[in-house]
Motif scaffolding. Structure first.
Motif, short mmCIF file in Angstrom:
data_model
loop_
_atom_site.label_atom_id
_atom_site.label_comp_id
_atom_site.label_asym_id
_atom_site.label_seq_id
_atom_site.Cartn_x
_atom_site.Cartn_y
_atom_site.Cartn_z
N VAL A 92 0.86 -1.18 0.00
CA VAL A 92 0.00 0.00 0.00
C VAL A 92 0.90 1.23 0.00
O VAL A 92 1.95 1.24 0.65
CB VAL A 92 -0.96 -0.01 1.22
CG1 VAL A 92 -0.20 0.02 2.54
CG2 VAL A 92 -1.94 1.13 1.13
N TYR A 93 0.51 2.25 -0.76
CA TYR A 93 1.25 3.50 -0.75
C TYR A 93 0.98 4.24 0.56
O TYR A 93 -0.09 4.15 1.13
CB TYR A 93 0.85 4.39 -1.93
CG TYR A 93 1.46 3.95 -3.24
CD1 TYR A 93 2.79 4.19 -3.51
CD2 TYR A 93 0.69 3.31 -4.20
CE1 TYR A 93 3.37 3.79 -4.71
CE2 TYR A 93 1.24 2.91 -5.40
CZ TYR A 93 2.58 3.16 -5.66
OH TYR A 93 3.14 2.76 -6.85
N ARG A 94 1.98 5.00 1.00
CA ARG A 94 1.87 5.81 2.21
C ARG A 94 1.84 7.28 1.82
O ARG A 94 2.04 7.64 0.67
CB ARG A 94 3.07 5.54 3.11
CG ARG A 94 3.10 4.07 3.58
CD ARG A 94 4.17 3.85 4.54
NE ARG A 94 3.97 4.79 5.64
CZ ARG A 94 4.55 4.72 6.79
NH1 ARG A 94 5.38 3.75 7.03
NH2 ARG A 94 4.34 5.60 7.74
N GLN A 95 1.63 8.13 2.80
CA GLN A 95 1.54 9.58 2.55
C GLN A 95 2.81 10.15 1.93
O GLN A 95 2.76 11.12 1.21
CB GLN A 95 1.22 10.32 3.86
CG GLN A 95 -0.20 10.11 4.33
CD GLN A 95 -1.22 10.68 3.37
OE1 GLN A 95 -1.65 10.00 2.45
NE2 GLN A 95 -1.58 11.91 3.58
N SER B 230 4.14 -1.78 -11.20
CA SER B 230 3.40 -2.90 -10.61
C SER B 230 2.22 -2.42 -9.75
O SER B 230 1.31 -3.19 -9.47
CB SER B 230 4.31 -3.74 -9.72
OG SER B 230 5.38 -4.25 -10.45
N PHE B 231 2.30 -1.17 -9.32
CA PHE B 231 1.29 -0.60 -8.43
C PHE B 231 0.87 0.78 -8.95
O PHE B 231 1.23 1.81 -8.38
CB PHE B 231 1.83 -0.48 -7.01
CG PHE B 231 2.54 -1.72 -6.51
CD1 PHE B 231 1.83 -2.89 -6.28
CD2 PHE B 231 3.90 -1.72 -6.29
CE1 PHE B 231 2.47 -4.03 -5.82
CE2 PHE B 231 4.54 -2.86 -5.83
CZ PHE B 231 3.83 -4.02 -5.60
N PRO B 232 0.11 0.83 -10.04
CA PRO B 232 -0.16 2.11 -10.70
C PRO B 232 -1.12 3.05 -9.96
O PRO B 232 -1.06 4.25 -10.16
CB PRO B 232 -0.76 1.68 -12.05
CG PRO B 232 -1.32 0.32 -11.81
CD PRO B 232 -0.43 -0.30 -10.77
N ARG B 233 -2.00 2.51 -9.11
CA ARG B 233 -2.99 3.35 -8.42
C ARG B 233 -2.55 3.62 -6.98
O ARG B 233 -2.34 2.68 -6.21
CB ARG B 233 -4.36 2.68 -8.45
CG ARG B 233 -4.93 2.57 -9.87
CD ARG B 233 -6.30 1.90 -9.86
NE ARG B 233 -7.16 2.32 -8.78
CZ ARG B 233 -8.08 3.29 -8.86
NH1 ARG B 233 -8.27 3.90 -10.01
NH2 ARG B 233 -8.81 3.61 -7.82
N LEU B 234 -2.45 4.89 -6.64
CA LEU B 234 -1.97 5.27 -5.32
C LEU B 234 -2.95 4.94 -4.20
O LEU B 234 -2.55 4.81 -3.05
CB LEU B 234 -1.66 6.77 -5.29
CG LEU B 234 -0.56 7.26 -6.23
CD1 LEU B 234 -0.36 8.75 -6.07
CD2 LEU B 234 0.74 6.51 -5.99
N ASP B 235 -4.22 4.81 -4.51
CA ASP B 235 -5.23 4.59 -3.48
C ASP B 235 -5.68 3.13 -3.36
O ASP B 235 -6.65 2.83 -2.67
CB ASP B 235 -6.43 5.48 -3.74
CG ASP B 235 -7.06 5.23 -5.11
OD1 ASP B 235 -6.45 4.55 -5.94
OD2 ASP B 235 -8.18 5.75 -5.34
N GLU B 236 -4.97 2.21 -3.99
CA GLU B 236 -5.37 0.81 -3.97
C GLU B 236 -4.50 0.02 -3.00
O GLU B 236 -3.34 0.34 -2.78
CB GLU B 236 -5.24 0.21 -5.38
CG GLU B 236 -5.87 -1.15 -5.51
CD GLU B 236 -6.05 -1.56 -6.97
OE1 GLU B 236 -5.86 -2.75 -7.26
OE2 GLU B 236 -6.35 -0.69 -7.80
N ILE B 237 -5.07 -1.04 -2.43
CA ILE B 237 -4.32 -1.98 -1.61
C ILE B 237 -4.07 -3.20 -2.48
O ILE B 237 -5.01 -3.84 -2.96
CB ILE B 237 -5.10 -2.37 -0.34
CG1 ILE B 237 -5.33 -1.14 0.54
CG2 ILE B 237 -4.36 -3.46 0.43
CD1 ILE B 237 -6.25 -1.39 1.72
#
Length: 145
Positions: A23-26, A42-49
């Motif tokens: 998960v992205y952090r602040q 690999s993780f294009p959306r910042l708000d996704e888990i």
């Protein structure tokens, strides 16, 4: 001398024994503002888990192959028991760095039964410290606890 690059805690990788989670952090927002950081492919959306039963390739590619002849020496250098094949411990202790990017992995401190915190880390650029700091480092007892 080149100025050191700022470090931004952009995400958190965890493993609960069955599922890996990223998960992205602040800190990713600050990295975007100050350094034009782009999300990891690999993780294009910042708000996704993101979850997986396998270690995500972006992290798995940062592990040394067990087939390499120097693998045992590397694991010993990281102070990991040779029979322990924990990718999270290896990433945390090695930093998971690659020559091709600036992504690095940092471990969270571990708390033991007595409530004491333990943290394994690698030190960089010690040669740039003053001699008094080097003398103090040489007195460090890695078995203190």
């Amino acid at each position: 001398m080149a100025r050191p690059q700022p470090l931004f805690p952009i995400g958190r990788l965890t493993f609960d024994g069955g599922i890996y989670q990223f998960v992205y952090r602040q800190g990713v927002k600050e990295a975007q503002e100050k350094c034009a950081f782009k999300p990891l492919s690999s993780f294009p959306r910042l708000d996704e888990i993101y979850t997986s039963t396998q270690l995500f390739p972006v992290f798995a590619n940062r592990l040394m192959s067990r087939a390499r002849p120097d693998y045992s020496s590397f694991i010993e250098w990281l102070n990991i028991p040779n029979n322990e094949n924990d990718p999270m411990a290896i990433l945390a202790r090695s930093g998971g760095s690659r020559e091709t990017d600036t992504l690095a992995v940092f471990p969270c401190p571990e708390v033991d039964e007595q409530g004491q915190y333990h943290l394994y880390f690698l030190s960089h650029a010690l040669r740039h410290l003053p001699s008094s700091a080097i003398e103090r480092i040489n007195q460090f007892d890695p078995n203190y606890g």
